[in-house]
Scaffold this motif. Structure first.
Motif, PDB file in Angstrom:
ATOM      1  N   LYS A   9       0.836  -1.210   0.000  1.00 24.46           N
ATOM      2  CA  LYS A   9       0.000   0.000   0.000  1.00 24.46           C
ATOM      3  C   LYS A   9       0.867   1.255   0.000  1.00 24.46           C
ATOM      4  O   LYS A   9       0.588   2.216  -0.708  1.00 24.46           O
ATOM      5  CB  LYS A   9      -0.923   0.009   1.231  1.00 24.46           C
ATOM      6  CG  LYS A   9      -2.078  -0.972   1.144  1.00 24.46           C
ATOM      7  CD  LYS A   9      -2.929  -0.891   2.396  1.00 24.46           C
ATOM      8  CE  LYS A   9      -4.044  -1.918   2.362  1.00 24.46           C
ATOM      9  NZ  LYS A   9      -4.807  -1.940   3.605  1.00 24.46           N
ATOM     10  N   GLN A  10       1.922   1.234   0.800  1.00 21.91           N
ATOM     11  CA  GLN A  10       2.832   2.394   0.872  1.00 21.91           C
ATOM     12  C   GLN A  10       3.501   2.634  -0.480  1.00 21.91           C
ATOM     13  O   GLN A  10       3.655   3.768  -0.921  1.00 21.91           O
ATOM     14  CB  GLN A  10       3.905   2.124   1.930  1.00 21.91           C
ATOM     15  CG  GLN A  10       5.002   3.146   1.939  1.00 21.91           C
ATOM     16  CD  GLN A  10       4.933   4.044   3.156  1.00 21.91           C
ATOM     17  OE1 GLN A  10       4.483   3.642   4.218  1.00 21.91           O
ATOM     18  NE2 GLN A  10       5.359   5.259   2.988  1.00 21.91           N
ATOM     19  N   SER A  11       3.863   1.545  -1.155  1.00 18.25           N
ATOM     20  CA  SER A  11       4.505   1.665  -2.465  1.00 18.25           C
ATOM     21  C   SER A  11       3.565   2.310  -3.474  1.00 18.25           C
ATOM     22  O   SER A  11       3.961   3.209  -4.229  1.00 18.25           O
ATOM     23  CB  SER A  11       4.932   0.272  -2.962  1.00 18.25           C
ATOM     24  OG  SER A  11       5.507   0.364  -4.244  1.00 18.25           O
ATOM     25  N   ILE A  12       2.297   1.885  -3.468  1.00 17.39           N
ATOM     26  CA  ILE A  12       1.308   2.453  -4.386  1.00 17.39           C
ATOM     27  C   ILE A  12       1.057   3.916  -4.057  1.00 17.39           C
ATOM     28  O   ILE A  12       0.971   4.759  -4.948  1.00 17.39           O
ATOM     29  CB  ILE A  12       0.000   1.636  -4.331  1.00 17.39           C
ATOM     30  CG1 ILE A  12       0.223   0.273  -4.981  1.00 17.39           C
ATOM     31  CG2 ILE A  12      -1.144   2.374  -5.028  1.00 17.39           C
ATOM     32  CD1 ILE A  12      -0.917  -0.694  -4.811  1.00 17.39           C
ATOM     33  N   GLU A  13       0.956   4.226  -2.771  1.00 17.79           N
ATOM     34  CA  GLU A  13       0.738   5.623  -2.364  1.00 17.79           C
ATOM     35  C   GLU A  13       1.893   6.519  -2.814  1.00 17.79           C
ATOM     36  O   GLU A  13       1.684   7.640  -3.269  1.00 17.79           O
ATOM     37  CB  GLU A  13       0.579   5.702  -0.835  1.00 17.79           C
ATOM     38  CG  GLU A  13      -0.782   5.219  -0.359  1.00 17.79           C
ATOM     39  CD  GLU A  13      -0.847   5.072   1.161  1.00 17.79           C
ATOM     40  OE1 GLU A  13       0.092   5.547   1.847  1.00 17.79           O
ATOM     41  OE2 GLU A  13      -1.822   4.486   1.639  1.00 17.79           O
ATOM     42  N   THR A  14       3.117   6.002  -2.707  1.00 17.03           N
ATOM     43  CA  THR A  14       4.290   6.777  -3.149  1.00 17.03           C
ATOM     44  C   THR A  14       4.244   6.996  -4.660  1.00 17.03           C
ATOM     45  O   THR A  14       4.496   8.101  -5.147  1.00 17.03           O
ATOM     46  CB  THR A  14       5.597   6.061  -2.755  1.00 17.03           C
ATOM     47  OG1 THR A  14       5.629   5.900  -1.334  1.00 17.03           O
ATOM     48  CG2 THR A  14       6.820   6.851  -3.205  1.00 17.03           C
ATOM     49  N   GLU A  15       3.920   5.940  -5.404  1.00 16.19           N
ATOM     50  CA  GLU A  15       3.823   6.059  -6.864  1.00 16.19           C
ATOM     51  C   GLU A  15       2.786   7.111  -7.253  1.00 16.19           C
ATOM     52  O   GLU A  15       3.046   7.963  -8.106  1.00 16.19           O
ATOM     53  CB  GLU A  15       3.446   4.714  -7.489  1.00 16.19           C
ATOM     54  CG  GLU A  15       4.577   3.716  -7.506  1.00 16.19           C
ATOM     55  CD  GLU A  15       4.193   2.401  -8.150  1.00 16.19           C
ATOM     56  OE1 GLU A  15       2.996   2.230  -8.515  1.00 16.19           O
ATOM     57  OE2 GLU A  15       5.070   1.533  -8.291  1.00 16.19           O
TER      58      GLU A  15
END
Length: 199
Positions: A9-15
């Motif tokens: 989820k954090q990776s998607i939010e960063t993207e």
């Protein structure tokens, strides 16, 4: 359905944060005038973090289509009209409006990036936009609003392709007409042909 862990989820939010920052800068300065370093500075990340998520600026724009799915998820939480035909029209026009407002004159760059990328997120049938359109079509078929001559899969691809074609035509005409109005008219023509007539 498999759920994402906190790291995913954090990776998607960063993207999505990077993409939103880039689109904001590009709307102000133009695609060619915004570099990766400037995007990183504005997003508060390192260039290493950028390249962890994206191979290039073009690759980042391909993921830009995902910002609509995030927006659609929020919109669907408050949508209440139970009529599946109106729901289908709403989703297709909502995506069109999002393109007009969020990307505007960058739309052609988004599609150029999509064509040059190996990962074509915009046509991923598992993305929320595709699944939502398909769900609305399934309901239209189930309730007898559409002729059962075509499958839900075919109609999903067909309607999304029509809207995509309208958006590309809008780019070719240098954004000179009201895209929402034209997509709305095209959907009226198509729905008139697909809808079962009631006596």
């Amino acid at each position: 359905m498999e759920t994402m862990n906190s790291r995913q989820k954090q990776s998607i939010e960063t993207e999505l944060k990077i993409v939103r920052t880039a689109l904001s800068l590009m709307r102000k300065k133009g695609y060619e005038n915004v570099g990766i370093r400037e995007i990183c500075d504005a997003a508060g990340i390192s260039t290493g973090a950028f390249y962890h998520h994206f191979k290039s600026k073009e690759d980042m724009l391909n993921i830009g289509f995902g910002t609509y799915d995030e927006y659609l998820a929020e919109v669907l939480e408050t949508y209440e009209n139970p009529d599946p035909l109106e729901f289908l029209r709403f989703v297709l026009l909502n995506q069109t409006e999002y393109v007009m407002k969020q990307t505007g004159s960058l739309t052609s760059e988004l599609y150029r990036a999509l064509l040059s990328s190996n990962d074509k997120y915009a046509i991923d049938t598992f993305r929320l936009y595709y699944r939502t359109v398909r769900k609305a079509i399934e309901l239209c078929l189930k309730e007898g609003k559409f002729h059962a001559s075509f499958t839900a899969d075919y109609l999903t691809e067909f309607l999304i392709r029509v809207v995509r074609g309208d958006i590309i035509d809008w780019c070719l005409h240098e954004y000179s007409y009201n895209l929402m109005e034209y997509v709305g008219k095209d959907l009226n023509v198509i729905f008139a042909g697909l809808c079962c007539k009631t006596e």
